[in-house]
Design an enzyme around this catalytic site. Structure first.
Site, PDB file in Angstrom:
ATOM      1  N   LYS A 186     123.013  42.263  40.088  1.00  0.00           N
ATOM      2  CA  LYS A 186     121.945  43.239  40.334  1.00  0.00           C
ATOM      3  C   LYS A 186     121.233  43.544  39.020  1.00  0.00           C
ATOM      4  O   LYS A 186     121.890  43.680  37.984  1.00  0.00           O
ATOM      5  CB  LYS A 186     122.556  44.521  40.922  1.00  0.00           C
ATOM      6  CG  LYS A 186     121.535  45.580  41.336  1.00  0.00           C
ATOM      7  CD  LYS A 186     122.207  46.815  41.947  1.00  0.00           C
ATOM      8  CE  LYS A 186     121.188  47.820  42.442  1.00  0.00           C
ATOM      9  NZ  LYS A 186     121.817  49.013  43.068  1.00  0.00           N
ATOM     10  N   SER A 242     119.855  50.309  47.679  1.00  0.00           N
ATOM     11  CA  SER A 242     118.972  49.719  46.699  1.00  0.00           C
ATOM     12  C   SER A 242     119.384  48.311  46.264  1.00  0.00           C
ATOM     13  O   SER A 242     118.589  47.598  45.667  1.00  0.00           O
ATOM     14  CB  SER A 242     118.914  50.600  45.440  1.00  0.00           C
ATOM     15  OG  SER A 242     120.195  50.641  44.814  1.00  0.00           O
ATOM     16  N   SER A 267     124.172  52.477  48.192  1.00  0.00           N
ATOM     17  CA  SER A 267     123.398  51.273  47.873  1.00  0.00           C
ATOM     18  C   SER A 267     124.158  49.957  47.877  1.00  0.00           C
ATOM     19  O   SER A 267     123.545  48.905  47.728  1.00  0.00           O
ATOM     20  CB  SER A 267     122.713  51.426  46.520  1.00  0.00           C
ATOM     21  OG  SER A 267     121.548  52.168  46.692  1.00  0.00           O
TER      22      SER A 267
END
Ligand code: GLN
Length: 494
Positions: free
Chosen positions: A78, A158, A182
């Protein structure tokens, strides 16, 4: 199923160890898949050359009979984890040119275990969002599409890029972070497994901060076994993060198949919400039946302060964000506005240009709830509620070992469907935020499909530092659900 990219992390690990496939072969298969999947917009930065270099080094170690837990296995990271020498944007314009001079502890742990980096995945700006639509680099599209329409769907957020990359078989596994859901919410919407560990299990060093008392890194994988493998490699106590905790990291994989016989599974009645699609409740009931059939003892429990969790989160998280994001001033980090009059103008213009609307909204909410005069009315009350929410879990765990709940209140929705109404977006986190407020571990496991063919997840919530039981119960769900549907690879033709 003959493609290398269809292997699970565990299968790939075993194949590499047995020298049935080299890391270079595996890595080439994935860099090809990443390239072919550009229409998904899952990556902000692809690092194929670096991946190949790392893979060659891995193959050399394997040839010498050396190698770590993740030797030669290609992963996606990420874009919130700082990677030395590789641009790290946090999905934001303000960090669009930021190249960190250091590595996050979690990603360093992965490289130390021999893993290969394919690139940095797209995400909501500063991890604020539930649909991956707030990214400066554009939305990520879910590999899954509804049977009844070709509309592009969100992957959740997210960690939406990581979810899409795992779900679309663009990597063996990925890292995510979970501040209010998330990891688990995009995992559920994308038909994969996502584990949010106990607060303190993974170091936060080198992870761009959103809300420091809530943020945790965790694995996003195609199977529960893969989550167990990656979790072990990610976790560590770290002198550079004083909130990381020195508790032994077990071999999670070893205990995975021990079953749930005699395990007390609590069903929190407050997680039954009005207006949720009947499919969510039906899947939850099915989950209860699965665990019961495998010998678990089902107990009804109550978490009475659940209804305060969302409002509490949306005070605490923005408050911490407003403070954490104060460091982006156009002077020391990232993007700097041009043609400014003076230092105040520089701050204002850099922040106005650098932050997107959702981030600006959170900074304003956070600054407001921390301002003198409102601090007691909002922030202090939210802190008190946070304690009550955590206490609810303590009480429940007197009667049970884990909790079973839905992961999300709805399946993947269309891009653009909820962007006009922030509150409807915030409601996506209703089943995930209480866990962050209490600092507990929880896993989302794909457990079924809607009638339109979209994945739905169930969530197992555990006691602090008991990821092992969470994974074991998650595995029991996985076995019973026998979820093996895959998205059609429409993006290859797109
Ligand atoms: N959707 C939540 C938010 O926007 C949670 C985000 C997260 O866990 N990083 O704050």
């Amino acid at each position: 199923m003959s493609e290398l990219t269809d292997l699970t992390l565990a299968e790939a690990r075993d194949a590499v160890r047995a020298k049935k496939v080299s890391s270079v072969e595996l890595t080439r298969a994935f860099t090809g898949a990443v390239e072919a999947a550009r229409p998904l917009n899952a990556f902000v930065t692809e690092t194929p050359e670096r991946a190949l270099e790392m893979a060659k080094a891995s193959d050399a170690r394997i040839a010498k009979g050396e190698g770590g837990l993740l030797e030669g296995l290609p992963l996606a990271i990420k874009d919130l984890f700082c990677t030395k020498g590789v641009r790290t944007t946090a999905g934001s314009n303000i960090l669009s040119n930021f190249v960190p001079p250091y590595e996050s502890t979690v990603s360093q742990n992965l490289w130390d275990a021999g893993a290969v980096m394919l690139g940095k995945t797209n995400m909501d700006e500063f991890a604020m969002g539930s649909s991956n639509e707030t990214s400066h680099f554009g939305p990520v599209f879910n590999p899954w599409r509804s049977r009844s329409s070709n509309a592009k769907l969100v992957p959740g957020g997210s960690s939406g890029g990581s979810a899409a990359a795992v779900s679309g078989s663009l990597c063996l596994a990925a890292t995510g972070t979970d501040t209010g859901g998330s990891i688990r919410q995009p995992a559920a919407l994308s038909g994969i497994v996502g584990l949010k560990p106990t607060y303190g299990r993974c170091s936060r060093y080198g992870i761009v901060a959103f809300a420091s008392s809530l943020d945790q890194a965790g694995p996003m994988t195609r199977t529960v076994r893969d989550a167990a493998i990656l979790m072990r490699a990610m976790a560590s106590v770290d002198p550079r993060d004083s909130t990381s905790v020195d508790v032994p990291v077990p071999d999670y994989e070893a205990g995975l198949d021990a079953g749930v016989k005699g395990l007390r599974v609590g069903i929190p009645k407050e997680y039954r919400i009005d207006g949720a699609p009947p499919e969510i409740d039906a899947l939850w009931a099915e989950g209860v039946a699965w665990l019961k059939a495998q010998g678990a003892e089902i107990v009804d429990v109550s978490l009475p302060h659940t209804k305060y969790a969302l409002p509490t989160y949306y005070i605490v998280a923005p408050a911490e964000a407003s403070s954490n994001l104060a460091r982006y001033d156009g002077v020391r980090f990232g993007r700097r506005a041009q043609g400014v009059r003076d230092i105040v103008d520089l701050y204002e213009k850099s922040r106005a240009e650098g932050f997107g609307r959702e981030v600006q909204r959170r900074i304003m909410i956070g600054t407001y709830v921390l301002s003198s005069g409102y601090y007691d009315a909002y922030y202090i009350r939210a802190q008190k509620l946070r304690s009550l929410i955590a206490r609810d879990f303590d009480e429940a765990y007197k009667k049970c070992d884990v909790l079973l709940a839905p992961a999300t209140p709805c399946p993947a929705f269309a891009v653009g469907e909820k962007t006009a109404d922030p509150v409807s977006m915030y409601l996506n986190d209703v089943f995930t935020v209480p866990v962050n407020l209490a600092g507990l571990p929880a896993i989302a496991v794909p457990a079924g499909l809607t009638k339109d063919g979209l994945p739905l997840g169930l969530q197992i919530i555990g006691k602090a530092f008991d990821e092992a039981t969470v994974l074991r119960a998650g595995r029991a769900i996985e076995v019973a659900a026998d979820f093996n549907a895959k998205p059609e690879r429409w993006w290859r033709a797109a």
